[in-house]
Design an enzyme around this catalytic site. Structure first.
Site, PDB file in Angstrom:
ATOM      1  N   GLY A 182       0.823  -1.208   0.000  1.00 33.17           N
ATOM      2  CA  GLY A 182       0.000   0.000   0.000  1.00 33.17           C
ATOM      3  C   GLY A 182       0.850   1.248   0.000  1.00 33.17           C
ATOM      4  N   PRO A 210     -12.789   4.281  11.880  1.00 33.88           N
ATOM      5  CG  PRO A 210     -14.122   5.864  12.964  1.00 33.88           C
ATOM      6  CD  PRO A 210     -14.193   4.547  12.243  1.00 33.88           C
ATOM      7  CD  GLU A 234      11.514 -11.625   4.156  1.00 35.68           C
ATOM      8  OE1 GLU A 234      11.047 -12.700   4.527  1.00 35.68           O
ATOM      9  OE2 GLU A 234      12.119 -10.836   4.924  1.00 35.68           O
TER      10      GLU A 234
END
Lengths: 234, 234
Positions: B46, B83, B114
């Site tokens: 991400g 949240p 990795e």
DNA sequence: TTAATTAGTGTCAAATTAACATTTATTTTT
DNA sequence: AAAAATAAATGTTAATTTGACACTAATTAA
């Protein structure tokens, strides 16, 4: 990978594509913005995601603020995040579509808004990328409604078969054979016939039906068999 | 409606669910985080959406950083924004799934990661809500692949019918009749038979096919006819 | 040369779809 | 009061699609 940063200037918003059905055509609920930028132009109802709420909650809150309705069928659809989608600030917006029974939506709650229903075939030009939002929500609604019987969310408790047919025809903007449609629908056991008839819309009158909620929840997948029988889950 | 505010503390990220197919099972590409929090735990790849890029671009950038691949089939799926989904900061993450041909993904590019392929049936526990992200992406993949022939994105240029069958079986975790499957597929005109045979995996050998990209793009809707013929658009 | 293995084609009954016809209940018109 | 009009609801049937199963074909290993 960037490390955690606290200086992102991105604002997060939600916008609601609120669908309704007036018996004839599929409609969207739009508001006239009463604040800058783009004051007095038509737009979707939206709002910012607050620090302590999830986007889903923000969408429900925003919907409730406009319509007063809770527990409405809502579904996340696409995110619009082009850096230039709003001229003055960087706002990424998560879209939700809502399906509401217009009989439950009786009046505009807030003085702030000048809300109005518009047919999906013909609504005013909207601010920013809100037209695209509606188009993408409509597309998603079509796909979803072909797989799941969600369109019943748009109908009141009691409805007639011609009403459902009109709804499907409105959603897909197509006409189909009512005879085949009603047979298919009846064979799904999704609806339960009532004694009462609707005499408003025809001489003969059409029987009212109500949703069989047990089947609606359980058999939700196999409805009109739009997915193959081997499809494993919902 | 809240007015425009510049003090939102919400960070916006993207996470990529990268699907691959090794000929036997459907796989996800995961990385071992080399930074806090949750260092050394497995997670999805991400990154944060940068002020000047759209979420789509961020997802492509992140994917390229890990795999080196560009022009990969990617699709926005759901947003995770509870949240409390990350303990130390408020991060809302937009998920994207990517379908990559593992033959094009040859090596891990960055020393930072990795990375490893794991079968979808059996992958390690992931940080935060990444398991849910995978589950939701998998569900979406299943729905989408039942409607559109996107699974070809997971296959190399040349592929055999048994390979496609194995892929579909992997995606839906089900076995079906290969005879009916291949007949259906062939009748769709979606694939073109080549002279060459794959002799690696069977004695008889299976003919290679390639995708008919014209049909793939044009007839993409009607593939296995999982939507009714009246369905108007894609 | 034969057995084993898997690819690929063939057959057919059952289920589903899609096209078209008729009957039914009610109101409006004559 | 009878006939016409309207729209609902049920019925019929051919064509298509699916799903279950059988067989043939190509090749390698024994």
């Amino acid at each position: 990978m960037e490390y955690y940063r606290e200086d992102s200037a991105i604002l997060l918003a939600v916008d609601c594509i609120i669908f309704g059905f007036n018996g004839e055509s599929l409609q969207v609920l739009l508001i006239k913005r009463d604040f800058e930028p783009e004051r007095n132009k038509w737009s979707l109802m939206g709002g910012f995601v607050q620090p302590d709420e999830s986007p889903e909650l923000a969408a429900s809150r925003v919907l409730k603020k406009l319509t007063g309705l809770e527990n409405v069928y809502m579904e996340q659809c696409s995110v619009f995040g082009d850096p230039k989608r709003e001229p003055n600030s960087r706002v990424v917006s998560i879209c939700y579509f809502a399906l509401i029974d217009t009989q439950k939506y009786t009046h505009i709650l807030s003085e702030e808004y000048e809300a109005n229903w518009f047919p999906l075939q013909n609504y005013p030009t909207l601010i920013f990328d809100h037209d695209q939002m509606i188009a993408s929500a409509q597309h998603r609604l079509r796909i979803k409604a072909a797989l799941y019987p969600i369109l019943f969310e748009l109908l009141p408790e009691k409805f007639t078969i011609p009403q459902i047919a009109a709804l499907y025809e409105g959603v897909y903007n197509i006409e189909f054979d009512k005879r085949n449609f009603s047979r298919k629908l009846l064979s799904s056991d999704l609806i339960i016939k009532l004694e009462e008839k609707d005499k408003e819309n025809s001489k003969k009158g059409a029987f009212y039906f109500k949703l069989n909620t047990a089947i609606y929840k359980e058999k939700i997948m196999s409805f009109l068999r739009y997915l193959p029988s081997w499809f494993p889950e919902n």
